[in-house]
Design a protein around this motif. Structure first.
Motif, short mmCIF file in Angstrom:
data_model
loop_
_atom_site.label_atom_id
_atom_site.label_comp_id
_atom_site.label_asym_id
_atom_site.label_seq_id
_atom_site.Cartn_x
_atom_site.Cartn_y
_atom_site.Cartn_z
N GLY A 284 0.78 -1.24 0.00
CA GLY A 284 0.00 0.00 0.00
C GLY A 284 0.80 1.28 0.00
N PHE A 285 2.12 1.19 -0.20
CA PHE A 285 2.94 2.40 -0.22
C PHE A 285 2.97 3.07 -1.58
CE2 PHE A 285 4.91 0.22 3.48
CZ PHE A 285 4.65 1.20 4.42
N GLY A 286 2.59 2.32 -2.62
CA GLY A 286 2.54 2.91 -3.95
C GLY A 286 3.87 2.89 -4.66
N THR A 287 4.90 3.46 -4.06
CA THR A 287 6.22 3.52 -4.68
C THR A 287 7.27 2.94 -3.74
OG1 THR A 287 6.81 5.71 -3.82
CG2 THR A 287 5.54 5.63 -5.88
N ALA A 288 8.36 2.46 -4.35
CA ALA A 288 9.46 1.93 -3.55
C ALA A 288 10.09 3.02 -2.70
CB ALA A 288 10.51 1.30 -4.47
N ALA A 289 10.10 4.25 -3.22
CA ALA A 289 10.69 5.36 -2.45
C ALA A 289 9.90 5.61 -1.17
CB ALA A 289 10.73 6.61 -3.32
N ALA A 290 8.57 5.58 -1.27
CA ALA A 290 7.74 5.79 -0.08
C ALA A 290 7.95 4.67 0.92
CB ALA A 290 6.27 5.89 -0.48
N MET A 291 7.99 3.42 0.44
CA MET A 291 8.21 2.31 1.36
C MET A 291 9.59 2.40 1.99
SD MET A 291 8.04 -1.82 0.71
CE MET A 291 9.55 -1.90 -0.25
N ARG A 292 10.59 2.78 1.20
CA ARG A 292 11.94 2.90 1.72
C ARG A 292 11.99 3.91 2.87
NH1 ARG A 292 14.01 4.18 -2.68
NH2 ARG A 292 14.31 2.04 -3.39
N HIS A 293 11.29 5.01 2.70
CA HIS A 293 11.26 6.04 3.75
C HIS A 293 10.63 5.51 5.04
CE1 HIS A 293 10.39 9.79 5.86
NE2 HIS A 293 9.12 9.43 5.91
N HIS A 294 9.47 4.86 4.91
CA HIS A 294 8.76 4.39 6.10
C HIS A 294 9.48 3.22 6.76
CE1 HIS A 294 5.36 7.06 5.87
NE2 HIS A 294 5.19 6.78 4.60
N LEU A 295 10.09 2.35 5.96
CA LEU A 295 10.82 1.21 6.54
C LEU A 295 12.05 1.71 7.28
CD1 LEU A 295 10.62 -1.91 6.59
CD2 LEU A 295 12.34 -1.94 4.78
N ARG A 296 12.75 2.67 6.71
CA ARG A 296 13.93 3.21 7.39
C ARG A 296 13.54 3.91 8.69
NH1 ARG A 296 19.04 3.70 6.18
NH2 ARG A 296 18.71 3.03 4.02
N THR A 297 12.40 4.61 8.67
CA THR A 297 11.93 5.27 9.88
C THR A 297 11.59 4.25 10.97
OG1 THR A 297 11.05 7.15 8.64
CG2 THR A 297 10.16 6.79 10.85
N ALA A 298 10.97 3.13 10.54
CA ALA A 298 10.50 2.12 11.50
C ALA A 298 11.62 1.22 12.01
CB ALA A 298 9.40 1.27 10.87
N VAL A 299 12.49 0.75 11.13
CA VAL A 299 13.48 -0.25 11.53
C VAL A 299 14.92 0.15 11.21
CG1 VAL A 299 11.85 -2.14 11.36
CG2 VAL A 299 13.22 -1.56 9.37
N GLY A 300 15.11 1.32 10.63
CA GLY A 300 16.46 1.85 10.44
C GLY A 300 17.26 1.24 9.33
N THR A 301 16.60 0.66 8.32
CA THR A 301 17.35 0.06 7.22
C THR A 301 16.53 0.14 5.94
OG1 THR A 301 18.66 -1.87 6.56
CG2 THR A 301 16.50 -2.30 7.54
N SER A 302 17.15 -0.18 4.83
CA SER A 302 16.47 -0.15 3.53
C SER A 302 15.81 -1.49 3.25
CB SER A 302 17.49 0.14 2.42
OG SER A 302 18.38 -0.97 2.27
N PRO A 303 14.87 -1.54 2.29
CA PRO A 303 14.22 -2.82 1.96
C PRO A 303 15.21 -3.90 1.54
CG PRO A 303 12.95 -1.01 1.04
CD PRO A 303 14.23 -0.41 1.58
N LEU A 304 16.21 -3.56 0.72
CA LEU A 304 17.15 -4.58 0.28
C LEU A 304 18.02 -5.08 1.42
CD1 LEU A 304 18.29 -3.17 -3.20
CD2 LEU A 304 16.76 -5.11 -2.74
N SER A 305 18.45 -4.18 2.28
CA SER A 305 19.25 -4.60 3.43
C SER A 305 18.42 -5.46 4.37
CB SER A 305 19.79 -3.38 4.18
OG SER A 305 20.71 -2.68 3.38
N TYR A 306 17.17 -5.08 4.57
CA TYR A 306 16.30 -5.87 5.43
C TYR A 306 16.11 -7.27 4.86
CZ TYR A 306 12.40 -7.12 8.44
OH TYR A 306 11.60 -7.77 9.35
#
Length: 313
Positions: A284-306
């Motif tokens: 539901g984030f629409g774009t990878a950039a939006a998800m990357r922002h929220h994931l980094r805020t929540a868990v401190g890392t990027s989608p690929l690193s996670y």
């Protein structure tokens, strides 16, 4: 194996003392091998009085703190100062060891200077007094726990369960943490913060709640969830829905929705081979950039690193 040392101080609350062992010892590999070793100690290795009508005996003294990867301090009876023996014990902890407090255990960490200029929490009933006593601590009384990297603090009592599950999730991923939660018959993640537990007038039984609307939103995380439509599902005006939602959950509707989408994204990154763009769309984030922002805020890392860290493969 990750070693967790639990320090039982005078007047320790038995329930909180038992949380680390119950949670961490329930975490295993797929073939049943334990992921953590939990050892309990007192300052001198002798029995310690609890906050209940009994004392406990342990097998270790505080020397085990120097061998720990994580040290947990459950709630003691706080006397207003750190005993010289306890201070000496904490000083033996190796640099870089993860320090964790449950409820009033935050007083111990603060008295040792470990919370200076850092965010932390403790039980909401004591947060004002805690802040006055330790003005250098950045107290957040609204959350269930605070993760500041190598120092973590939890709110009252059962929030210690939330924090220990969070540590399992941080160390080994959501799949392992979810198994631990099922084994302990607790929710893998609780919505909201302490605000939902602060005393307030009890609602009449007939008063509508936002529960059904939240369930509806969970079935359409990949779609746009408009606030007006969401409120209509609960039979409320937008303003009433927003107020009632925060009262019940401790978060705004938008904050809650983002959290659910982050958890879905984490699950998809761990358990599927979907490209990051597809994960962002399904969550539901629409774009990878939006998800990357929220994931980094929540868990401190990027989608690929996670994904590299927690994917089952």
């Amino acid at each position: 194996m990750h070693r967790v040392a639990v320090l039982a101080l005078d007047g320790v609350i038995p329930f909180e003392l038992s949380i680390p062992s119950r949670i961490f010892c329930s975490a295993t590999t797929d073939d049943g091998a334990p992921l953590y070793e939990v050892v309990t100690c007192t300052v001198d290795g002798g029995p310690v009085r609890t906050a209940a009508d009994f004392s406990i005996s342990v097998a270790n003294d505080a020397s085990v703190l120097a061998t720990a990867d994580t040290v947990v301090i459950p709630s003691p009876t706080w006397t207003g100062s750190l005993s010289p023996e306890a201070a000496t014990a904490l000083a033996s902890v190796r640099p870089g060891t993860r320090m964790v407090s449950i409820c009033l255990g935050a007083y111990v960490l603060a008295a040792a200077g470990l919370l200076n200029d850092r965010p932390a929490t403790t039980h909401w009933m004591h947060s004002e007094e805690f802040q006055a006593r330790f003005p250098r601590v950045r107290v957040n009384e609204d959350v269930l726990f605070v993760d500041d990297g190598d120092v973590l603090t939890s709110a009252g009592a059962a929030a210690g369960v939330d924090l220990c599950l969070h540590l399992v999730r941080r160390d080994h991923g959501s799949a392992v943490a979810n198994v631990v939660a099922r084994r302990c018959v607790v929710p893998p993640w609780r919505d909201g913060g302490q605000a939902q537990y602060v005393s307030r007038p009890v609602q009449e039984p007939a008063t509508a709640t936002t529960a059904s609307a939240r369930e509806w939103a969970l079935t359409r995380l990949s779609a746009v969830v408009g606030l007006d439509e969401w409120a209509a599902r609960a039979g409320m005006s937008r303003r009433t829905f927003t107020r009632r939602f925060r009262d019940e959950v401790g978060l705004s509707p938008g904050q809650w929705l983002t959290r659910q989408r982050v958890e879905l994204a984490r699950d998809l990154l761990e358990t599927t081979e979907l490209p990051v763009d597809a994960v962002a769309e399904q969550a539901g984030f629409g774009t990878a950039a939006a998800m990357r922002h929220h994931l980094r805020t929540a868990v401190g890392t990027s989608p690929l690193s996670y994904r590299r860290t927690f994917h089952a493969s």
